[in-house]
Motif scaffolding. Structure first.
Motif, PDB file in Angstrom:
ATOM      1  N   PRO A   1      -5.233   6.545   2.957  1.00  0.00           N
ATOM      2  CA  PRO A   1      -4.762   5.991   1.684  1.00  0.00           C
ATOM      3  C   PRO A   1      -4.335   7.127   0.755  1.00  0.00           C
ATOM      4  O   PRO A   1      -4.852   8.240   0.827  1.00  0.00           O
ATOM      5  CB  PRO A   1      -6.005   5.281   1.132  1.00  0.00           C
ATOM      6  CG  PRO A   1      -6.944   5.149   2.281  1.00  0.00           C
ATOM      7  CD  PRO A   1      -6.662   6.276   3.203  1.00  0.00           C
TER       8      PRO A   1
ATOM      9  N   ARG B   1       0.829  -1.202   0.000  1.00  0.00           N
ATOM     10  CA  ARG B   1       0.000   0.000   0.000  1.00  0.00           C
ATOM     11  C   ARG B   1       0.866   1.256   0.000  1.00  0.00           C
ATOM     12  O   ARG B   1       2.006   1.241   0.458  1.00  0.00           O
ATOM     13  CB  ARG B   1      -0.921   0.014   1.212  1.00  0.00           C
ATOM     14  CG  ARG B   1      -2.046  -0.996   1.177  1.00  0.00           C
ATOM     15  CD  ARG B   1      -2.901  -0.882   2.435  1.00  0.00           C
ATOM     16  NE  ARG B   1      -2.166  -1.286   3.635  1.00  0.00           N
ATOM     17  CZ  ARG B   1      -2.600  -1.065   4.871  1.00  0.00           C
ATOM     18  NH1 ARG B   1      -3.753  -0.433   5.072  1.00  0.00           N
ATOM     19  NH2 ARG B   1      -1.889  -1.476   5.913  1.00  0.00           N
TER      20      ARG B   1
ATOM     21  N   VAL C   1       0.495   5.127   1.442  1.00  0.00           N
ATOM     22  CA  VAL C   1      -0.344   5.915   2.338  1.00  0.00           C
ATOM     23  C   VAL C   1       0.228   7.322   2.473  1.00  0.00           C
ATOM     24  O   VAL C   1       1.369   7.598   2.076  1.00  0.00           O
ATOM     25  CB  VAL C   1      -0.451   5.256   3.736  1.00  0.00           C
ATOM     26  CG1 VAL C   1      -1.101   3.891   3.636  1.00  0.00           C
ATOM     27  CG2 VAL C   1       0.927   5.162   4.401  1.00  0.00           C
TER      28      VAL C   1
END
Length: 372
Positions: A152, A72, A74
């Protein structure tokens, strides 16, 4: 008179800057926030980075894009000490989560989970909120804790505000935000109070020893005249509906994707009139702003009624923002980033230019409000 859409940093909020919630901001509030500290802070909140980190533009807070080991990407926002209380930050987070749950495109903070002892050798962060979205972590015993939230990463580009179809879409988007915003009130965040806090801001500037008084005093006189004109406008607008609004809705906080607009920051969410989230998107001459406003309201009113009396607040709100812009820089002048970013702030030319702008605002507020 030509207007340029305002695209200030989020810290230059259009409604009054709060008094410090936890004491005055230190002169160098981010001196110890090194990349290693940022990565450790996320690790302490259960989010392990892979070493890639990029600092993003922000004067008021410090914001970093971070790649995590799980793939991910972020964005971590480290809040400036003394600006907002925990309760105010958590209300921002709750509002963002409400919007996301209502499928209004706004980036909500991640729910954080403190790591267990077998996941990290660091002391875990203290997590706040229900669900927990605000982390607090100290690097060493007795040091000032860092407060931060993680969202996010959501990309996008600036919207094409010259396109009426884009403005209509943004109008619908803002109406959806306000439908959620009027469901319940803020309890802790700022509430629009007309000129009260702004007058206090003008008074506090007079005590700044490094502002050139010869140029400041004409600005101060003009600012007070402008605030009197704002009060005159407000006197004819009783019983306006106030609700939770974005509060800093300029083109820099609004990103466009193939699926439409979304907000990346609710740091200045306040209780205020609906027009607060419309006027900063207007630019150009009066005819151009009227056309832009018409397109925004064409979209807005398909989903929510708009009180046309609020159009009389456009120039008063612009006036408050201009004054608070100067106050914001003055409050942050001890932060080393600010003299670099605003090198002429302590010069006569800055205050002469600001005086001219406020004189233009007096002329604008003497004209009839925009209609749409």
């Amino acid at each position: 008179m030509t207007r340029t859409p305002l695209a200030y940093d989020a810290g230059m909020q259009p409604l009054p800057d709060p008094l410090p919630a936890t004491g005055e901001t230190p002169a160098q509030p981010y001196a110890g926030l090194t990349p290693d500290v940022v990565m450790d802070a996320l690790d302490a909140a259960g989010l392990r980075g892979d070493g890639r980190i990029l600092q993003l533009n922000s004067y008021e807070n410090r914001v970093f894009q971070i790649h995590l080991e799980d793939g991910r990407i972020v964005v971590a926002k480290f809040y400036r000490a003394g600006r907002w209380s925990d309760a105010q930050i958590l209300e921002e987070h709750t509002f963002a989560r409400e919007l996301a749950e209502a499928e209004v495109p706004a980036v909500a903070p991640l729910v954080l989970v403190a790591p267990t002892a077998d996941m990290t050798t660091l002391s875990p962060a203290t997590l706040r909120g229900t669900p927990p979205t605000l982390a607090q972590w100290t690097t060493t015993a007795g040091s000032t804790p860092w407060r931060y939230a993680v969202t996010p990463r959501c990309g996008g580009r600036s919207p094409e505000l010259e396109d009426p179809a884009v403005l209509e879409w943004i109008g619908r988007f803002l109406a959806r935000l306000h439908v959620v915003g009027e469901r319940r009130p803020f309890e802790h965040r700022l509430h629009f109070d007309g000129t009260l806090r702004v007058r206090a801001a003008v008074a506090s500037l007079a005590d700044s020893p490094w502002i050139p008084m010869g140029a400041f005093q004409p600005w101060q006189r003009t600012a007070l005249q402008a605030l009197d004109a704002v009060d005159d406008r407000l006197a004819g607008l009783a019983d306006l509906t106030l609700l939770r609004v974005h509060g800093d809705c300029h083109v820099g906080n609004l990103l466009w994707t193939p699926t439409g607009p979304h907000f990346v920051d609710l740091d200045d969410a306040v209780t205020g009139p609906a027009v607060q989230d419309l006027w900063m998107l207007l630019g150009g001459n009066r005819h151009e702003m009227q056309a832009q406003l018409g397109a925004l309201l064409d979209g807005y009113e398909t989903l929510r009624a708009f009180d046309r009396r609020e159009l009389a607040l456009i120039e008063p709100l612009r006036t408050l923002r201009l004054i608070l812009h100067s106050h914001w820089i003055a409050r942050r002048w001890d932060d080393p980033a600010f003299p670099i970013a605003f090198p002429n702030f302590d010069s006569p030319s800055y205050w002469a230019q600001q005086t001219t702008q406020l004189q233009e605002q007096l002329e604008a507020m003497a004209e009839p409000p925009l209609i749409a």
